[in-house]
Design a protein around this motif. Structure first.
Motif, PDB file in Angstrom:
ATOM      1  N   SER A   5       0.836  -1.192   0.000  1.00  0.00           N
ATOM      2  CA  SER A   5       0.000   0.000   0.000  1.00  0.00           C
ATOM      3  C   SER A   5       0.876   1.250   0.000  1.00  0.00           C
ATOM      4  O   SER A   5       1.998   1.247   0.518  1.00  0.00           O
ATOM      5  CB  SER A   5      -0.899   0.020   1.232  1.00  0.00           C
ATOM      6  OG  SER A   5      -1.752  -1.097   1.255  1.00  0.00           O
ATOM      7  N   PHE A  25      -4.339   0.965  -2.480  1.00  0.00           N
ATOM      8  CA  PHE A  25      -4.493  -0.179  -1.598  1.00  0.00           C
ATOM      9  C   PHE A  25      -4.655  -1.450  -2.433  1.00  0.00           C
ATOM     10  O   PHE A  25      -5.737  -1.740  -2.940  1.00  0.00           O
ATOM     11  CB  PHE A  25      -5.705  -0.005  -0.684  1.00  0.00           C
ATOM     12  CG  PHE A  25      -5.524   1.044   0.372  1.00  0.00           C
ATOM     13  CD1 PHE A  25      -4.391   1.065   1.174  1.00  0.00           C
ATOM     14  CD2 PHE A  25      -6.487   2.018   0.578  1.00  0.00           C
ATOM     15  CE1 PHE A  25      -4.220   2.030   2.147  1.00  0.00           C
ATOM     16  CE2 PHE A  25      -6.326   2.987   1.555  1.00  0.00           C
ATOM     17  CZ  PHE A  25      -5.189   2.994   2.344  1.00  0.00           C
ATOM     18  N   HIS A  28      -5.720  -3.949   1.101  1.00  0.00           N
ATOM     19  CA  HIS A  28      -6.360  -3.526   2.340  1.00  0.00           C
ATOM     20  C   HIS A  28      -7.882  -3.474   2.218  1.00  0.00           C
ATOM     21  O   HIS A  28      -8.432  -3.058   1.196  1.00  0.00           O
ATOM     22  CB  HIS A  28      -5.848  -2.149   2.746  1.00  0.00           C
ATOM     23  CG  HIS A  28      -6.466  -1.614   3.994  1.00  0.00           C
ATOM     24  ND1 HIS A  28      -6.278  -2.180   5.230  1.00  0.00           N
ATOM     25  CD2 HIS A  28      -7.292  -0.545   4.197  1.00  0.00           C
ATOM     26  CE1 HIS A  28      -6.945  -1.494   6.137  1.00  0.00           C
ATOM     27  NE2 HIS A  28      -7.570  -0.501   5.540  1.00  0.00           N
ATOM     28  N   TYR A  30     -11.168  -2.009   4.605  1.00  0.00           N
ATOM     29  CA  TYR A  30     -11.525  -1.208   5.769  1.00  0.00           C
ATOM     30  C   TYR A  30     -12.565  -1.942   6.620  1.00  0.00           C
ATOM     31  O   TYR A  30     -13.597  -2.370   6.098  1.00  0.00           O
ATOM     32  CB  TYR A  30     -12.140   0.120   5.336  1.00  0.00           C
ATOM     33  CG  TYR A  30     -11.181   1.151   4.812  1.00  0.00           C
ATOM     34  CD1 TYR A  30     -10.462   1.967   5.679  1.00  0.00           C
ATOM     35  CD2 TYR A  30     -11.019   1.331   3.445  1.00  0.00           C
ATOM     36  CE1 TYR A  30      -9.587   2.930   5.192  1.00  0.00           C
ATOM     37  CE2 TYR A  30     -10.147   2.292   2.948  1.00  0.00           C
ATOM     38  CZ  TYR A  30      -9.437   3.087   3.830  1.00  0.00           C
ATOM     39  OH  TYR A  30      -8.583   4.038   3.338  1.00  0.00           O
ATOM     40  N   SER A  32     -15.585  -1.709   9.566  1.00  0.00           N
ATOM     41  CA  SER A  32     -16.612  -0.697   9.788  1.00  0.00           C
ATOM     42  C   SER A  32     -16.080   0.395  10.719  1.00  0.00           C
ATOM     43  O   SER A  32     -15.474   0.108  11.754  1.00  0.00           O
ATOM     44  CB  SER A  32     -17.860  -1.336  10.386  1.00  0.00           C
ATOM     45  OG  SER A  32     -18.886  -0.380  10.534  1.00  0.00           O
ATOM     46  N   HIS A  33     -16.299   1.659  10.341  1.00  0.00           N
ATOM     47  CA  HIS A  33     -15.805   2.782  11.119  1.00  0.00           C
ATOM     48  C   HIS A  33     -16.624   4.011  10.764  1.00  0.00           C
ATOM     49  O   HIS A  33     -17.461   3.978   9.846  1.00  0.00           O
ATOM     50  CB  HIS A  33     -14.321   3.033  10.846  1.00  0.00           C
ATOM     51  CG  HIS A  33     -14.034   3.419   9.426  1.00  0.00           C
ATOM     52  ND1 HIS A  33     -14.105   2.523   8.371  1.00  0.00           N
ATOM     53  CD2 HIS A  33     -13.684   4.610   8.874  1.00  0.00           C
ATOM     54  CE1 HIS A  33     -13.812   3.139   7.233  1.00  0.00           C
ATOM     55  NE2 HIS A  33     -13.565   4.409   7.507  1.00  0.00           N
ATOM     56  N   HIS A  35     -16.456   8.641  10.506  1.00  0.00           N
ATOM     57  CA  HIS A  35     -15.672   9.871  10.522  1.00  0.00           C
ATOM     58  C   HIS A  35     -16.553  10.990  11.071  1.00  0.00           C
ATOM     59  O   HIS A  35     -17.785  10.920  10.990  1.00  0.00           O
ATOM     60  CB  HIS A  35     -15.208  10.248   9.114  1.00  0.00           C
ATOM     61  CG  HIS A  35     -14.297   9.244   8.481  1.00  0.00           C
ATOM     62  ND1 HIS A  35     -13.009   9.029   8.907  1.00  0.00           N
ATOM     63  CD2 HIS A  35     -14.495   8.390   7.431  1.00  0.00           C
ATOM     64  CE1 HIS A  35     -12.448   8.095   8.163  1.00  0.00           C
ATOM     65  NE2 HIS A  35     -13.326   7.689   7.264  1.00  0.00           N
ATOM     66  N   THR A  39     -16.939  12.496   3.726  1.00  0.00           N
ATOM     67  CA  THR A  39     -15.873  11.854   2.966  1.00  0.00           C
ATOM     68  C   THR A  39     -16.199  11.949   1.484  1.00  0.00           C
ATOM     69  O   THR A  39     -17.105  11.264   0.987  1.00  0.00           O
ATOM     70  CB  THR A  39     -15.726  10.373   3.378  1.00  0.00           C
ATOM     71  OG1 THR A  39     -15.466  10.301   4.787  1.00  0.00           O
ATOM     72  CG2 THR A  39     -14.599   9.706   2.613  1.00  0.00           C
ATOM     73  N   PHE A  50     -18.635  -1.012  -0.702  1.00  0.00           N
ATOM     74  CA  PHE A  50     -18.699  -0.587   0.693  1.00  0.00           C
ATOM     75  C   PHE A  50     -20.117  -0.723   1.231  1.00  0.00           C
ATOM     76  O   PHE A  50     -21.106  -0.621   0.497  1.00  0.00           O
ATOM     77  CB  PHE A  50     -18.207   0.864   0.851  1.00  0.00           C
ATOM     78  CG  PHE A  50     -19.056   1.909   0.159  1.00  0.00           C
ATOM     79  CD1 PHE A  50     -20.087   2.553   0.828  1.00  0.00           C
ATOM     80  CD2 PHE A  50     -18.806   2.250  -1.164  1.00  0.00           C
ATOM     81  CE1 PHE A  50     -20.863   3.526   0.192  1.00  0.00           C
ATOM     82  CE2 PHE A  50     -19.572   3.219  -1.807  1.00  0.00           C
ATOM     83  CZ  PHE A  50     -20.595   3.864  -1.121  1.00  0.00           C
ATOM     84  N   ASP A  74     -17.774   0.548   5.712  1.00  0.00           N
ATOM     85  CA  ASP A  74     -16.555  -0.221   5.526  1.00  0.00           C
ATOM     86  C   ASP A  74     -16.131  -0.090   4.073  1.00  0.00           C
ATOM     87  O   ASP A  74     -16.687   0.731   3.327  1.00  0.00           O
ATOM     88  CB  ASP A  74     -16.756  -1.680   5.944  1.00  0.00           C
ATOM     89  CG  ASP A  74     -17.887  -2.354   5.162  1.00  0.00           C
ATOM     90  OD1 ASP A  74     -18.301  -1.830   4.101  1.00  0.00           O
ATOM     91  OD2 ASP A  74     -18.360  -3.426   5.594  1.00  0.00           O
ATOM     92  N   GLY A  75     -15.166  -0.890   3.613  1.00  0.00           N
ATOM     93  CA  GLY A  75     -14.745  -0.800   2.225  1.00  0.00           C
ATOM     94  C   GLY A  75     -13.752  -1.887   1.862  1.00  0.00           C
ATOM     95  O   GLY A  75     -12.881  -2.230   2.657  1.00  0.00           O
ATOM     96  N   ARG A  76     -13.894  -2.442   0.649  1.00  0.00           N
ATOM     97  CA  ARG A  76     -12.957  -3.449   0.166  1.00  0.00           C
ATOM     98  C   ARG A  76     -12.936  -3.410  -1.354  1.00  0.00           C
ATOM     99  O   ARG A  76     -13.891  -2.981  -1.993  1.00  0.00           O
ATOM    100  CB  ARG A  76     -13.312  -4.853   0.641  1.00  0.00           C
ATOM    101  CG  ARG A  76     -14.652  -5.375   0.196  1.00  0.00           C
ATOM    102  CD  ARG A  76     -15.686  -5.225   1.267  1.00  0.00           C
ATOM    103  NE  ARG A  76     -16.993  -5.737   0.874  1.00  0.00           N
ATOM    104  CZ  ARG A  76     -18.116  -5.170   1.275  1.00  0.00           C
ATOM    105  NH1 ARG A  76     -18.075  -4.082   2.027  1.00  0.00           N
ATOM    106  NH2 ARG A  76     -19.266  -5.677   0.927  1.00  0.00           N
TER     107      ARG A  76
END
Length: 280
Positions: A5, A25, A28, A30, A32-33, A35, A39, A50, A74-76
């Motif tokens: 990354s 990335f 990677h 992400y 769950s989170h 901010h 974003t 996501f 989240d995200g992938r």
């Protein structure tokens, strides 16, 4: 072992922007989170899947994605090679927090002009000395985002010639010192986005381009009077000589040095006043 990354993150001196992130990335994902910012995301290669508030979405290359503050996501990567993305984290007050629900329901748009403007905003945020341009572009981006969130699309605002004229007068009076768009908005009693849209509609040019043009006008006269480009740059309000050169060449097609060498006035007859006093 595959590629690792890579990221670049910074906090530009632009009101309303909390952070900027450019990242690649390959692997990677992400968790769950949340901010405390909006974003604003564009994907340059690959695609991102996501979850937002327990619903699945995709961030694709043709979309501008906006994730609201305080909502878990989240995200992938969708592709085996990962993804490249650019993110601007906007302070929560840059968009109407009452639109958070709308952003949850519809977190992205296929809007090519908006995506192009977001790209140009990133370019301005990368460059030192272009905070006024970044403020102007940020105002345009936020206005277009607000239109989408409110379900208004991209309908143009009603013209406001008085505000446009007052901003031009302010820019003319502060060519060298420059203007903070947020401060100008407070002084004139309107939002930054209203300032930019009104000015652009009335004069056919964005405020930051107008100000750059006025500075280039002054720079041309000083260069023809025999002053060094490095001194001229600071005297007319540019960050440094490189900043002057970039704008000068984009506008006139030649560097300041080449322009100065074209002068027909013999060097011995040129004025010796300081460039700061001559620029006024």
């Amino acid at each position: 072992m595959g590629p690792s990354s890579s990221i670049r993150a910074w906090r530009p001196p632009v009101p309303g922007v909390a952070e900027v992130l450019h990242a690649h990335f390959p692997h990677h994902a992400y968790p769950s989170h949340t901010h405390d910012t909006w974003t604003l995301l564009v994907v340059d290669t690959g695609a991102v899947r996501f979850g937002l508030d327990r619903h699945e979405h995709g961030a694709l290359r043709n979309l501008v994605t906006l994730l609201p503050p305080h909502v878990p996501h989240d995200g992938r990567s969708v592709d085996a090679d990962g993804f490249r993305k650019r993110v601007i984290y906007l302070e929560a007050d840059q968009l109407d927090v009452r639109r958070i629900g709308a952003a949850v329901d519809h977190p992205g748009w296929a809007d090519p002009p908006l995506r192009h403007e977001v790209h140009r905003l990133h370019e301005a945020l990368r460059r030192a000395g272009d905070s006024f341009e970044a403020e102007s572009r940020l105002a345009l981006v936020c206005a277009r985002l607000e239109g989408h969130l409110a379900g208004l699309g991209t309908a143009p605002p009603a013209p406001d010639r008085t505000t446009a004229r007052r901003l031009r007068e302010l820019l003319d009076a502060r060519v060298v010192e420059g203007v903070a768009l947020s401060g100008a908005g407070q002084d004139l009693g309107v939002s930054a986005s209203h300032l930019v849209r009104s000015f652009s509609a009335e004069y056919g040019i964005a405020p930051h381009r107008y100000l750059t043009g006025r500075r280039i006008d002054r720079a041309r006269r000083l260069l023809l009077a025999g002053h060094r480009a490095a001194d001229v740059a600071v005297a007319v309000g540019f960050h440094d000589q490189a900043h002057l050169t970039r704008h000068f060449k984009r506008l006139l097609g030649v560097t300041p040095g080449a322009f100065a060498r074209s002068a027909s006035v013999p060097a011995g007859r040129r004025r010796r006043a300081s460039p700061r006093s001559a620029a006024r």
